[in-house]
Design a protein around this motif. Sequence first.
Motif: not given
Length: 532
Positions: A218, A273-274, A317-319, A373, A398, A430, A433
């Motif tokens: 990132r 992934i989201d 997951m899912g920001r 999440e 988060l 994790y 994914r």
Amino acid sequence: MDFSIPSHLSNSKASPLPSTFLSSKSQLPRFPIRHHLSFKSRNSLKKPPLISRQNFAIRAQEVSDQAVDDGFTLDDVPHLTDFLPDLPSYPNPIQKSPGYAIVKQTFVRPEDVVAQTIVVQKDSPRGVHFRRAGPREKVYFKSEDVRACIVTCGGLCPGINTVIREIVCGLHYMYGVEDILGIQGGYRGFYSKNTMALTPKVVNDIHKRGGTFLRTSRGGHDTQKIVDNIQDRGINQVYIIGGDGTQRGAARIYEEVEKRGLQVAVAGIPKTIDNDIAVIDKSFGFDTAVEEAQRAINAAHVEVESVENGVGIVKLMGRYSGFIAMFATLASRDVDCCLIPESPFYLEGKGGLFEFIEERLKENGHIVIVVAEGAGQEYVAQSMHETDEKDASGNRLLLDVGLWLTQNIKDHFTKEQKMAINMKYIDPTYMIRAIPSNASDNIYCTLLAQSAVHGAMAGFTGFTVGPVNSRHAYIPISHVSQTRTVKLTDRMWARLLASTNQPSFLNCDQSIGGKVCKDAIDLINNMKITSI
Ligand SMILES: Nc1ncnc2c1ncn2[C@@H]1O[C@H](COP(=O)(O)OP(=O)(O)OP(=O)(O)O)[C@@H](O)[C@H]1O
Ligand SMILES: O=P(O)(O)OC[C@H]1O[C@](O)(CO)[C@@H](O)[C@@H]1O
Ligand SMILES: [Mg+2]
């Protein structure tokens, strides 16, 4: 260079287009073409000739006076000839490749487009369309001159390795390209790491592994340094695999390449992934992740139904988008309640989560809750020490809603001596994914990779590839770099509520839940009603 109008378009009898596509005077297609002026540099560039490409014969400015009022818009992607008008083209070598030699219709018809909206009414405008993806009759690179590179950025996702493999194999076996470089460790790898040579042999088995063969990171997007490096290495096709942030970075690279007038095709392959990428039907790896999430939900269910008053919590997951939680819940049927970032919830009082848990425990003896999440971050922040930490890409870090929820439920039931509960908290975030993609995602990855290769070879640039209503299309990058979220007003969320029979948290009578409910209702009132 062949800028002539394809013969079937210059003769109405021979045209495969419906009559409404054609101007009676010129017999040219009357497509209003919307170019992406968000790529600011386009305006400052020399206008391409009237008939600039093989695929669409005339440009927006010229057709506007002929355009019929049927509301048809082509949301076009850039082409190298937009800023390099004298670029030569060549016959597509694919027609000689063993696979395509016998295909009945080898090339996508130039006028083939994909509709963004397929549910329409009799009188509704025809709406926005994208170019259909696939091989074109002419290419703008000689195979032996291609030097391609592939980079992967952002978080992991099942299927990245399949996409890498299929870009390499597609370039090699369909187009005879032999010079393909892997950029290691994300965007920063362009200027801080050595490249690796990618051949079909090197990538042969990588689809069997999770993660990314090229590694990722990132942050570290420095447009100037990246494009300097592209230029220095003589790279002329850049394949960029990544999520919304990565696609924003790809748009910057495309803009800079165009500004410098380089013959470099920039192709984005959307990964996340989201499933939070706009326009496309679904992102690759999403199905695999939802399937893997079933194992965690199933484990939670097995645990809680084997004890008294079992409360299972699974954090997925899912920001900012609750798609994984929503689809995992719908797929499972063992989930009693699904909490996502888009749908505010509250704990106490009438219509709150505690009341619902108590009811389900009394009724069934157990309950399973799936929480994304990114859900309830504002409440977690109220009780935990709020920080404004961000990752290297600038994404907010988060707070752990799973732990917070677990603790609050425990406190509520034990401190108030309501009932003894058996809490089981599973955090497989994790795990879902980091696995290889399943069979259907593997096929999907292959289509994405090959479509990207066809697009770049055909000279398109600044595009992202993806399925729109099940047909693969070339979409301007600026579209897909927006974040997609679950719409509470869409039917899919209603389907979930109908399946779980969970509270909608819209009861505003209680003082504790009042603000949250009001926010939710305001949110819904401000949303346009759409449907899936
Ligand atoms: N606005 C932007 N301009 C240029 N580069 C960007 C921008 N936003 C993000 N990037 C770069 O894109 C890369 C990936 O971004 P990010 O970490 O947000 O992941 P992503 O692509 O959104 O994937 P995911 O969210 O699925 O993990 C990073 O290297 C980051 O620096
Ligand atoms: O790999 P990292 O930096 O921990 O990122 C995790 C984040 O990446 C995603 O998988 C994709 O954006 C999110 O669901 C999650 O919040
Ligand atoms: Mg992202």
